[in-house]
Design an enzyme around this catalytic site. Structure first.
Site, short mmCIF file in Angstrom:
data_model
loop_
_atom_site.label_atom_id
_atom_site.label_comp_id
_atom_site.label_asym_id
_atom_site.label_seq_id
_atom_site.Cartn_x
_atom_site.Cartn_y
_atom_site.Cartn_z
N GLU A 473 -21.94 -36.70 -18.47
CA GLU A 473 -20.74 -35.87 -18.35
C GLU A 473 -19.71 -36.60 -17.50
OE1 GLU A 473 -19.65 -31.18 -17.65
OE2 GLU A 473 -21.69 -31.88 -17.28
N GLU A 735 -25.10 -27.74 -8.48
CA GLU A 735 -24.27 -27.08 -9.48
C GLU A 735 -24.49 -25.57 -9.49
OE1 GLU A 735 -23.37 -27.67 -14.27
OE2 GLU A 735 -25.22 -28.46 -13.38
#
Length: 886
Positions: A473, A735
């Protein structure tokens, strides 16, 4: 005193023992000192400025309190001493402005070096000495100034050339896509890696400028470039070298079809998958003159990317530190695991001896399985492995060039023999923005939180603000960027970085005004989720608020207006209801429509404020009217008169209504009570918010007089909390609030929950902007002395100089030390708790006794008694306040 002297009257924070913070200061000489820390366009001695009116900044030093600049004079010259001012002599300008001073002299020429210095007059009319001389280089202003051609490459490129005289000055202008390393006569040029920065290549391509005078010589020379794919997914070079000789002649070396190219030892290189390097394919001397490149192919000229060429006016990515592994284990035969002790972004340096041919593999991860082996599940599609094939010539030391990884653990296999503690070193790689902030306090969990925030933020500065640094990502997700921007500004010098990122955002905007979830656009949608798209107006506004950067507003006003107009076109009944992510990763999901409507209102309010700053009164009035309509619609749509909640009553929903005063006075008390009860009684002082609600809830609690509750939340160690991450071994922020073990959505280095970092500085550290002015011209020093917190200290370097506050309290006293930059004013708040018969002294001299202000201390304007304490107005300088009572 020489003009080059660097005198620091600000205070530095030294951390002693178990986090104890003390303040130290040097005894300054008397009078106004020469300005220090000169910068042009946010950089010291920048190379390749490609704008006709660059801006100058300087930081003032003065031995007296309460001082400010009343006038300045800038000289810009072609002479190294800057004494003649032959390009610009501003004359004595009556102004307090020491930042954002735009060049107003003769037209600047391409590819030249200019020198500048400044002096100032203080409030008493006394004149400082001249500052030290700084310099800046201009780049190439227009595309027509580029004579070079784009050429395609395998991996290596080279060109030999003759210089027929002694070298006086040489500059190279270079864009090597996706990443490049430049060598002249065998010397690597510059310390940058992963250069240039990632952009939307069909809109903009960045080039870098280097002073290469000392690397060239009369006679034969060689220019050589190694290229990697990077984000461009191809290899291309544009290079223009201009060499000026002592006899006045000039020689130019340009990239074109006469260059030679070959494959080289880098067999593959990918941001996600890593680098494979075969040292057997190295060609000794390939970057030196005289190398036989007869077997190399000719480079191919081609049109190149369509984007405009712009100077990379921000710090490059560099290797910033080296980490020694904490431990090495051997969970399986031939498998060695190195624990670096810290999650970070970068790569490993390998030291190895062995025969020719073995392939040593390095794999990277954030997690281990229970048996001590590497857990790479959360990397998803990223292979994250580097391979080095030995050439068999004694000790070999290698590190990759065109990839990076996010990791704490490293697996080493295929190693000839048994590795030692010296086999592996971690190399910390990030954009080289200077760290300017510091926070420490008496609560160890908060010191660890600050450390994790700094590591997490810095790990995700790779020319753009990325969301993570390890999996497939590493995108410029705008929601993450806007949520952490204030924290980043307190901790790092982000001015040039965000100037570049705002330009990146503008580059992805289309004619309808839409922007994208990620910038450059790689993942996500167009149009962006409103909570993500808000990064455009909010980061621009932060640039003005924190750095006083009016030019940013001027340059982006039309783009932001187009964006707000797009939002208005999508509104339904005055509200913006489309949403993709909303309050991302919340424990209790908040309806996305209320989040989008909140940001619609916020963006319109910010645009109104921008219009006022720029003197666009008509636009400001129109935005104010629209904001009022949104506010009315928001309350009507989302307020539940039966419960007193907004929307579904989640913490985020009520926080958003309260943070921007979207709740009218008659509903505010009820919504606040519902929020308070939800946090304290329903969730035992835990958050259920995602990245949006968390950003605003902590500040809302402090603003509402409940900093104790915010502190309770910040110091929790059970789920969900920042302390829960830390207690479970986190060295950066996760996260998610929970420690999920599955392969999806469990990055362990995601800075988005680090928004709490700005709260540490503003609330506990007590250093914040006043709403009345920008660029720290007016400051609020309001430390929150909460619960069992006995001391805290925070400092940050602002555009005006060092700002710091350190406080300590006992049962009978409060001590607050502050440093205020020259040219700034501050309101210092000192709480008295329940003390009676209060007396206040400053540096040992009484200033308050028996309910009366005792004037006379320099730099102090007034002292006022307020509910719960005292406010003291001060000018620049260092102050030590001591409040005591019974």
């Amino acid at each position: 005193m020489p003009a080059s002297a660097f005198i620091r009257i600000g205070l530095a924070i030294a951390l002693l023992g178990a986090g104890t913070a003390v303040l130290k200061s040097a005894e300054p000489p008397s009078g106004p000192q020469p300005p220090v820390a000169l910068r042009c366009e946010y950089l010291e001695n920048p190379m390749g400025i490609d704008m006709p009116h660059p801006r100058f900044f300087w930081i003032l030093e003065h031995s007296e309190r309460g001082q400010r600049q009343t006038a300045y004079q800038v000289l810009v010259s072609t002479n190294p001493d800057a004494g003649s001012g032959d390009m610009w002599d501003s004359g004595k300008v009556s102004s307090p402005q020491s930042t954002q001073v735009a060049y107003a002299g003769k037209p600047l020429a391409n590819g030249r070096t200019y020198f500048w210095k400044v002096k100032y007059w203080d409030k008493d009319g006394l004149e400082s000495a001249w500052s030290k001389v700084a310099s800046f280089d201009t780049g190439l202003f227009e595309r027509r100034d580029w004579k070079a051609q784009w050429i395609r490459s395998r991996n290596l490129l080279r060109k030999e050339f003759e210089l027929p005289g002694k070298i006086a000055r040489a500059r190279v202008y270079l864009s090597g896509l996706g990443y490049s390393e430049l060598y002249l006569n065998g010397h690597k040029i510059g310390a940058a890696v992963l250069d240039p920065a990632w952009t939307t290549y069909d809109k903009r391509v960045l080039y870098v400028t280097h002073d290469v005078t000392r690397f060239l010589r009369q006679g034969p020379n060689a220019a050589a470039v190694m290229l990697g794919h990077g984000w461009y997914k191809s290899r291309a070079l544009l290079l223009q070298l201009r060499v000026e000789l002592e006899d006045g002649r000039a020689v130019e070396v340009l990239s074109d079809g006469s260059w030679k190219t070959a494959d080289g030892p880098v067999l593959s290189a990918s941001v996600y998958n890593g680098e494979t390097y075969d040292a057997r394919l190295e060609e000794s001397g390939w970057a030196l003159p005289g190398f036989d490149d007869g077997g190399w192919a000719k480079a191919e000229e081609f049109a190149g990317p369509a984007g405009v060429l712009s100077a990379q006016l921000m710090p490059p990515i560099r290797v910033m530190d080296t980490i020694v592994p904490l431990a090495m284990t051997n969970p399986r035969p031939g498998v060695y695991i190195f624990d670096m002790g810290q999650n970070f972004a970068g790569w490993a340096r390998l030291r190895v001896r062995g025969p020719r041919g073995p392939a040593v593999k390095l794999r990277f991860a954030e997690l281990l399985y229970d048996d001590g082996t590497l857990n790479v599940e959360n990397l998803r599609g990223a292979r994250a492995e580097d391979i080095y094939i030995l050439k068999g010539e004694g000790e070999e030391v290698w590190e990759p060039r065109f990839t990076y990884h996010g990791f704490r653990y490293l697996e080493l296999t295929g190693f000839p023999g048994v590795p030692t503690a010296d086999t592996i070193r971690g190399r910390v790689v990030r954009t080289a923005v200077p760290q300017v902030g510091s926070f420490a306090c008496s609560k160890p969990i908060l010191n660890r939180l600050q450390r994790n925030i700094v590591w997490g933020q810095s790990s995700n500065l790779h020319s753009i603000p990325t969301d993570c640094c390890q999996r497939d990502e590493r995108m410029g997700w705008m929601g993450d960027a806007q949520g952490t921007a204030e924290e980043a500004i307190y901790n790092f010098d982000m001015a040039a970085f965000y100037t570049n990122f705002l330009r990146d955002i503008r580059d992805v905007q289309d004619d309808k005004g839409t922007i994208t979830d990620t910038v450059p656009h790689f993942w996500g949608s167009r149009p962006a989720d409103p909570a993500w798209g808000t990064a455009y107006p909010l980061i621009a506004w932060y640039m003005y608020r924190y750095y006083g950067d009016r030019r940013v507003l001027e340059e982006h006003y039309d783009g932001i207006r187009k964006y707000v107009e797009f939002l208005r076109s999508k509104a339904e009944g005055g509200l913006l209801k489309y949403s993709y992510y909303g309050d991302w990763v919340a424990v209790e999901k908040c309806p996305g429509a209320i989040v989008s409507s909140f940001y619609y209102y916020y963006d319109v309010k910010v645009m109104a404020d921008m219009a006022r700053v720029l003197g666009k009164t008509g636009d400001a009035a129109a935005c104010d009217k629209l904001a009022a309509e949104i506010k009315t619609a928001f309350h009507k749509e989302y307020f539940n008169p039966k419960t007193g909640d907004y929307a579904d009553g989640t913490q985020t929903a009520n926080t958003l209504a309260l943070f921007l005063d979207l709740a009218p006075e008659e509903a505010r008390g009820r919504a606040w009570g519902r929020l308070f009860d939800d946090i304290v009684y329903k969730h035992d002082s835990h958050l259920t918010t995602g990245i949006i609600g968390t950003k605003y809830l902590m500040e809302l609690l402090t603003r509402s007089g409940t900093s104790d509750l915010a502190y309770d939340i910040a110091t929790k160690t059970d789920y969900p909390s920042w302390g829960y991450m830390i207690e479970n071994g986190a060295t950066t922020l996760w996260e998610l609030w929970q420690k999920r073990e599955g392969p999806s959505m469990n990055s362990h280095n995601h800075p988005m929950f680090g928004s709490v970092g700005s709260w540490l500085y503003k609330a506990l550290g007590g250093i914040a902007l006043s709403e009345e002015a920008a660029g720290f011209e007016k400051i609020l020093v309001h430390p929150q002395m909460v619960r069992d917190l006995n001391y805290a200290a925070a400092s940050t370097r602002t555009v005006r100089g060092d700002l710091a506050c350190s406080w300590h309290r006992t049962d009978k006293s409060v001590r607050v030390e502050v440093v205020i930059p020259v040219g700034s004013e501050a309101e210092v708040l000192i709480p008295k708790f329940n003390l009676l018969d209060v007396a206040i002294a400053e540096s040992g001299t009484p200033i308050w006794k028996g309910d009366a202000y005792l004037p006379g201390r320099p730099g102090i304007g007034e002292v006022k008694k307020i509910q719960g304490g005292y406010t003291i107005t001060v000018g620049s300088g260092r102050y030590v306040f001591e409040l005591s009572g019974n």
